[in-house]
Design an enzyme around this catalytic site. Structure first.
Site, short mmCIF file in Angstrom:
data_model
loop_
_atom_site.label_atom_id
_atom_site.label_comp_id
_atom_site.label_asym_id
_atom_site.label_seq_id
_atom_site.Cartn_x
_atom_site.Cartn_y
_atom_site.Cartn_z
N SER A 2 0.72 -1.16 0.03
CA SER A 2 0.04 -0.09 -0.01
C SER A 2 1.00 1.14 -0.02
O SER A 2 2.12 1.13 0.52
CB SER A 2 -0.83 -0.06 1.31
OG SER A 2 -1.50 1.29 1.40
N TYR A 9 -1.65 -1.12 10.19
CA TYR A 9 -1.64 -1.25 8.76
C TYR A 9 -0.47 -0.58 8.30
O TYR A 9 0.14 -1.30 7.34
CB TYR A 9 -2.85 -0.33 8.07
CG TYR A 9 -3.17 -0.57 6.66
CD1 TYR A 9 -3.85 -1.46 6.35
CD2 TYR A 9 -2.64 0.49 5.79
CE1 TYR A 9 -4.28 -1.71 4.97
CE2 TYR A 9 -2.96 0.18 4.61
CZ TYR A 9 -3.83 -0.76 4.06
OH TYR A 9 -3.94 -1.15 2.80
P1 NAD Z 1 -11.89 -5.39 -0.03
O1 NAD Z 1 -12.12 -5.26 1.47
O2 NAD Z 1 -12.72 -5.02 -1.23
O3 NAD Z 1 -11.32 -6.86 -0.20
C1 NAD Z 1 -10.58 -7.66 0.69
C2 NAD Z 1 -10.92 -9.03 0.65
O4 NAD Z 1 -10.00 -9.74 1.43
C3 NAD Z 1 -12.39 -9.31 0.96
O5 NAD Z 1 -13.07 -10.10 -0.03
C4 NAD Z 1 -12.07 -9.91 2.55
O6 NAD Z 1 -13.14 -10.86 2.81
C5 NAD Z 1 -10.84 -10.73 2.17
N1 NAD Z 1 -10.30 -11.01 3.53
C6 NAD Z 1 -10.28 -10.09 4.64
N2 NAD Z 1 -9.60 -10.93 5.72
C7 NAD Z 1 -9.46 -12.14 5.10
C8 NAD Z 1 -8.81 -13.27 5.77
N3 NAD Z 1 -8.45 -13.22 7.01
N4 NAD Z 1 -8.56 -14.38 4.99
C9 NAD Z 1 -9.01 -14.36 3.80
N5 NAD Z 1 -9.41 -13.36 3.11
C10 NAD Z 1 -9.68 -12.04 3.69
O7 NAD Z 1 -10.65 -4.55 -0.18
P2 NAD Z 1 -9.58 -4.24 -1.27
O8 NAD Z 1 -9.57 -2.66 -1.50
O9 NAD Z 1 -9.78 -5.24 -2.39
O10 NAD Z 1 -8.23 -4.55 -0.52
C11 NAD Z 1 -7.19 -5.69 -1.10
C12 NAD Z 1 -5.88 -5.49 -0.72
O11 NAD Z 1 -5.45 -4.14 -1.39
C13 NAD Z 1 -5.71 -5.26 0.83
O12 NAD Z 1 -4.51 -5.80 1.22
C14 NAD Z 1 -5.67 -4.01 1.24
O13 NAD Z 1 -4.83 -3.59 2.23
C15 NAD Z 1 -4.90 -3.24 -0.16
N6 NAD Z 1 -5.01 -1.89 -0.59
C16 NAD Z 1 -6.12 -1.30 -0.85
C17 NAD Z 1 -6.27 0.00 -1.28
C18 NAD Z 1 -7.46 0.62 -1.53
O14 NAD Z 1 -7.50 1.97 -1.49
N7 NAD Z 1 -8.63 -0.19 -1.57
C19 NAD Z 1 -5.21 0.72 -0.95
C20 NAD Z 1 -4.11 0.14 -0.93
C21 NAD Z 1 -3.93 -1.23 -0.27
#
Ligand code: NAD
Length: 260
Positions: free
Chosen positions: A145, A158
């Site tokens: 991230s 985080y």
């Molecule tokens: P999201 O919440 O839409 O998707 C995350 C998925 O991970 C969900 O389906 C959730 O059920 C699953 N999950 C959570 N805990 C879990 C576990 N213990 N075991 C298995 N699955 C699990 O979020 P996203 O935005 O798609 O995030 C995906 C990744 O991207 C994450 O690692 C997040 O930190 C990272 N990220 C997102 C952003 C953003 O702006 N959306 C920015 C930087 C990093």
């Protein structure tokens, strides 16, 4: 483009957001998919979303918690049992955790976020790299991230976890390149997914989009990123087009992290 014909890609967090978008993108390029998520309904929705775009994709779904070693063993062994190999691994599942100043963050929240966002990524690497090492090839993308390369605030757990993901990426990337395996990380900025929407609801439950505006004013693009824009980069890094890209961390944030 059919860069993933006959290739098997394993995606954690495949039931939502970036994981689902990557799954759709990779399916359009011919991949067979193993989708892992703690949410069974999320996985079912992802399968529907993929089928709407590409019919008859070979998809395995595994309900698993990435922070639990036995679950990680299971999602890896089920993938190998079904497909015989793992060519690409999008090690992506994560949570944001509650936002709070460090003095109020709490050790319990810290441990929870670290368990999923860092331990989960390590366990995935540990088990999948064993398979890739034996087969003599593989590509991995870990999801870090901007919070893993910059200070954002109110995110002790985080920040620690995502900086840790950057460290794991560099460490394993230099270990495995000689075995035909590349390991990179992405550092997304503000991408409009359910995670961000829920986070903004902590600020304004009624109007999360409105609450989010303050976070994009400083972005050179003046907008959020969209999940397919991340998926395109993930597909690139998992493809042979990135054959000399290894152990790197790629910001995908509209330039925000480079702005003074
Ligand atoms: P999201 O919440 O839409 O998707 C995350 C998925 O991970 C969900 O389906 C959730 O059920 C699953 N999950 C959570 N805990 C879990 C576990 N213990 N075991 C298995 N699955 C699990 O979020 P996203 O935005 O798609 O995030 C995906 C990744 O991207 C994450 O690692 C997040 O930190 C990272 N990220 C997102 C952003 C953003 O702006 N959306 C920015 C930087 C990093």
């Amino acid at each position: 483009m059919n860069r993933f014909s006959d290739r098997v890609v394993l995606i954690t967090g495949g039931g939502s957001g970036l994981g689902r978008a990557a799954a759709v993108r990779l399916a359009t390029e011919g991949a067979k998919l193993a989708l892992v998520d703690i949410s069974e309904s999320g996985l079912a929705d992802s399968v529907s979303a993929i089928s709407e775009v590409v019919p008859n994709v070979d998809i395995l779904t595994v309900v698993a918690d990435v922070s639990q070693e036995e679950d990680v063993d299971r999602y890896v062994s089920e993938t190998v049992a079904r497909f015989g190999r793992i060519d690409g691994f999008f090690n992506n599942a994560g949570i944001e955790g509650k936002q709070n100043r460090t003095e109020n963050y709490t050790a319990a929240e810290f441990d929870k976020v670290l368990a999923i966002n860092l331990r989960g990524v390590f366990l995935g690497l540990e088990k999948v790299l064993k398979v890739m090492h034996e087969q003599g090839s593989g590509m991995v993308v870990n999801t870090a991230s901007v919070g893993g390369i910059r200070g954002i605030g109110n995110q002790s757990g985080y920040a620690a976890a995502k900086h840790g993901v950057v460290g794991l990426t560099r460490n394993s990337g230099v270990e495995y390149a000689e075995f035909g395996i590349r390991i990179n990380a992405i550092a997304p900025g503000a991408i409009w997914t359910p995670m961000v929407e829920n986070s903004m609801k902590q600020l304004d439950a009624e109007d999360p989009r409105g609450a989010a505006q303050q976070f994009i004013q400083g972005n050179p693009t003046k907008r959020f990123g969209e999940a397919p824009e991340i998926a395109a980069v993930v597909a690139f890094l998992l493809s042979d087009d990135a054959s000399y890209v290894n152990a790197t961390v790629l910001p995908i944030d509209g330039g925000q992290s480079y702005k003074y």
